[in-house]
Write a protein that holds these residues in place. Sequence first.
Motif, mmCIF file in Angstrom:
data_model
loop_
_atom_site.group_PDB
_atom_site.id
_atom_site.type_symbol
_atom_site.label_atom_id
_atom_site.label_comp_id
_atom_site.label_asym_id
_atom_site.label_seq_id
_atom_site.Cartn_x
_atom_site.Cartn_y
_atom_site.Cartn_z
ATOM 1 N N MET A 1 0.842 -1.152 0.086
ATOM 2 C CA MET A 1 0.017 0.034 0.115
ATOM 3 C C MET A 1 0.785 1.197 -0.056
ATOM 4 S SD MET A 1 -3.051 0.782 2.631
ATOM 5 C CE MET A 1 -2.798 2.449 3.302
ATOM 6 N N ALA A 3 2.134 4.885 1.216
ATOM 7 C CA ALA A 3 2.194 5.241 2.271
ATOM 8 C C ALA A 3 1.491 6.583 2.254
ATOM 9 C CB ALA A 3 3.671 5.640 2.856
ATOM 10 N N LYS A 7 -5.362 5.549 5.582
ATOM 11 C CA LYS A 7 -5.983 4.203 5.775
ATOM 12 C C LYS A 7 -7.459 4.501 5.783
ATOM 13 C CE LYS A 7 -3.889 0.854 8.819
ATOM 14 N NZ LYS A 7 -4.180 0.475 10.054
ATOM 15 N N LYS A 28 -9.434 -5.449 8.236
ATOM 16 C CA LYS A 28 -8.183 -5.116 8.601
ATOM 17 C C LYS A 28 -6.940 -5.816 7.964
ATOM 18 C CE LYS A 28 -9.231 -3.886 13.560
ATOM 19 N NZ LYS A 28 -9.395 -4.105 15.038
ATOM 20 N N ASN A 29 -7.209 -6.939 7.617
ATOM 21 C CA ASN A 29 -6.101 -7.757 6.806
ATOM 22 C C ASN A 29 -6.000 -6.800 5.354
ATOM 23 O OD1 ASN A 29 -5.540 -9.697 8.659
ATOM 24 N ND2 ASN A 29 -6.857 -11.214 7.719
ATOM 25 N N SER A 30 -7.102 -5.904 4.880
ATOM 26 C CA SER A 30 -6.838 -5.202 3.664
ATOM 27 C C SER A 30 -6.237 -3.702 4.165
ATOM 28 C CB SER A 30 -8.148 -5.117 3.051
ATOM 29 O OG SER A 30 -8.322 -6.376 2.412
ATOM 30 N N SER A 31 -5.743 -3.647 5.452
ATOM 31 C CA SER A 31 -5.169 -2.357 5.775
ATOM 32 C C SER A 31 -6.315 -1.322 5.840
ATOM 33 C CB SER A 31 -4.233 -1.940 4.780
ATOM 34 O OG SER A 31 -3.077 -2.849 4.707
ATOM 35 N N CYS A 32 -7.409 -1.716 6.418
ATOM 36 C CA CYS A 32 -8.444 -0.673 6.725
ATOM 37 C C CYS A 32 -8.389 -0.566 8.280
ATOM 38 C CB CYS A 32 -9.757 -1.174 6.274
ATOM 39 S SG CYS A 32 -10.106 -1.195 4.402
ATOM 40 N N GLU A 33 -8.970 0.648 8.752
ATOM 41 C CA GLU A 33 -9.107 0.891 9.904
ATOM 42 C C GLU A 33 -10.905 0.532 10.498
ATOM 43 O OE1 GLU A 33 -9.721 4.534 13.121
ATOM 44 O OE2 GLU A 33 -8.187 4.919 11.438
ATOM 45 N N LYS A 131 -11.397 -6.936 -0.998
ATOM 46 C CA LYS A 131 -10.288 -6.275 -1.796
ATOM 47 C C LYS A 131 -10.927 -5.455 -3.272
ATOM 48 C CE LYS A 131 -6.748 -8.886 -3.787
ATOM 49 N NZ LYS A 131 -5.909 -9.606 -4.318
ATOM 50 N N ARG A 134 -12.429 -2.277 -1.301
ATOM 51 C CA ARG A 134 -10.988 -1.358 -1.330
ATOM 52 C C ARG A 134 -10.862 -0.726 -2.523
ATOM 53 N NH1 ARG A 134 -6.044 -0.481 -0.284
ATOM 54 N NH2 ARG A 134 -5.336 0.322 1.307
#
Length: 143
Positions: A1, A3, A7, A28-33, A131, A134
């Motif tokens: 992802m 930077a 998020k 969360k595994n998909s970098s979401c808060e 995914k 997202r």
Amino acid sequence: MDAAVEKIHVLAVDDNIIDRKIVERLLKNSSCEVTTAENAERALEYLGLIDKNQGSGNYNRASKVNMIITDYCMPGMTGYELLKKIKESSHMKDVPVVIMSSENVPTRINECLEEGAEMFMIKPLKYSDVKKLRCHLLQQYSG
């Protein structure tokens, strides 16, 4: 992802704790808060759309929510009714709402999409669904 990409903050609403935990873990595994709520009323409180103290709503936290994912079938207020309340709100109407259900009922799906739902997903949700969500969300914010 990248930077530079913030998020994505998702509010996940489901009355079933197991389904709620699955959605939370996938996000969360998909970098979401992720913030969770066990029913539509709690979600509305979190979003500042109803205030137990009858003051004006608290839109502070709500402005940090990038997407809401809610179960359709919940006791009290359904996901469809929650969707309608969010879309009626001047502060929240542009936040994408995704409805999920274990029942594949075309009339229900069409109703939700016509009312403004971003997507309708069949449970159980899979990593590929998250995914796709997202990517869809990131395109919206970059385009």
